[in-house]
Design a protein around this motif. Structure first.
Motif, PDB file in Angstrom:
ATOM      1  N   SER A   1       0.828  -1.213   0.000  1.00  0.00           N
ATOM      2  CA  SER A   1       0.000   0.000   0.000  1.00  0.00           C
ATOM      3  C   SER A   1       0.859   1.258   0.000  1.00  0.00           C
ATOM      4  N   LYS A   2       1.904   1.246   0.824  1.00  0.00           N
ATOM      5  CA  LYS A   2       2.793   2.400   0.910  1.00  0.00           C
ATOM      6  C   LYS A   2       3.476   2.658  -0.430  1.00  0.00           C
ATOM      7  N   LEU A   3       3.941   1.590  -1.073  1.00  0.00           N
ATOM      8  CA  LEU A   3       4.626   1.740  -2.355  1.00  0.00           C
ATOM      9  C   LEU A   3       3.657   2.150  -3.464  1.00  0.00           C
ATOM     10  N   GLU A   4       2.438   1.624  -3.421  1.00  0.00           N
ATOM     11  CA  GLU A   4       1.444   2.000  -4.423  1.00  0.00           C
ATOM     12  C   GLU A   4       1.042   3.459  -4.295  1.00  0.00           C
ATOM     13  N   ASN A   5       1.059   3.967  -3.067  1.00  0.00           N
ATOM     14  CA  ASN A   5       0.706   5.359  -2.817  1.00  0.00           C
ATOM     15  C   ASN A   5       1.697   6.312  -3.478  1.00  0.00           C
ATOM     16  N   GLY A   6       2.966   5.912  -3.525  1.00  0.00           N
ATOM     17  CA  GLY A   6       3.979   6.682  -4.227  1.00  0.00           C
ATOM     18  C   GLY A   6       4.557   7.859  -3.472  1.00  0.00           C
ATOM     19  N   ASP A   7       4.172   8.057  -2.225  1.00  0.00           N
ATOM     20  CA  ASP A   7       4.694   9.177  -1.444  1.00  0.00           C
ATOM     21  C   ASP A   7       5.933   8.806  -0.640  1.00  0.00           C
ATOM     22  N   VAL A   8       6.691   7.837  -1.123  1.00  0.00           N
ATOM     23  CA  VAL A   8       7.854   7.341  -0.398  1.00  0.00           C
ATOM     24  C   VAL A   8       9.117   7.783  -1.138  1.00  0.00           C
ATOM     25  N   PRO A   9      10.078   8.390  -0.415  1.00  0.00           N
ATOM     26  CA  PRO A   9      11.350   8.735  -1.065  1.00  0.00           C
ATOM     27  C   PRO A   9      12.009   7.476  -1.643  1.00  0.00           C
TER      28      PRO A   9
ATOM     29  N   ILE B   1      13.113   1.661  -1.870  1.00  0.00           N
ATOM     30  CA  ILE B   1      13.996   0.523  -2.112  1.00  0.00           C
ATOM     31  C   ILE B   1      14.060  -0.365  -0.875  1.00  0.00           C
ATOM     32  N   ALA B   2      14.211   0.250   0.296  1.00  0.00           N
ATOM     33  CA  ALA B   2      14.258  -0.520   1.544  1.00  0.00           C
ATOM     34  C   ALA B   2      12.934  -1.241   1.786  1.00  0.00           C
ATOM     35  N   GLU B   3      11.825  -0.564   1.523  1.00  0.00           N
ATOM     36  CA  GLU B   3      10.511  -1.186   1.697  1.00  0.00           C
ATOM     37  C   GLU B   3      10.330  -2.345   0.719  1.00  0.00           C
ATOM     38  N   PHE B   4      10.767  -2.155  -0.517  1.00  0.00           N
ATOM     39  CA  PHE B   4      10.674  -3.215  -1.520  1.00  0.00           C
ATOM     40  C   PHE B   4      11.476  -4.443  -1.082  1.00  0.00           C
ATOM     41  N   GLN B   5      12.690  -4.216  -0.589  1.00  0.00           N
ATOM     42  CA  GLN B   5      13.528  -5.324  -0.133  1.00  0.00           C
ATOM     43  C   GLN B   5      12.870  -6.055   1.035  1.00  0.00           C
TER      44      GLN B   5
END
Length: 77
Positions: free
Chosen positions: A23-31, A36-40
């Protein structure tokens, strides 16, 4: 390391964590660095969930028949 990190999380807790990351990555408001860290972390959780499901599948090798007897499950489902 906090107490929560020391205790083993359940499958459901790991799944919720993965869903939160998606959800966080789909939102796109992540530096970018955080993304990258969240994806890993998401990939790590995904692999852990997959392994848990595979172990559960190995455990469930018998099914109950209508007459109450057990039958070995076919390896292909």
């Amino acid at each position: 390391m906090s107490n929560k990190e020391k205790t083993k999380k359940t499958f459901e807790e790991n799944l919720q964590d993965l869903e939160a990351i998606v959800s966080k990555l789909e939102n796109g408001d992540v530096p970018l660095e955080d993304a990258i860290a969240e994806f890993q972390e998401g990939m790590r959780l995904s692999k852990k969930l997959e392994n848990t499901l595979q172990e559960a599948e190995k455990t469930l090798v018998k099914v109950m028949q209508a007459d109450g007897t057990e039958k070995e499950m076919d390896a292909n489902g």
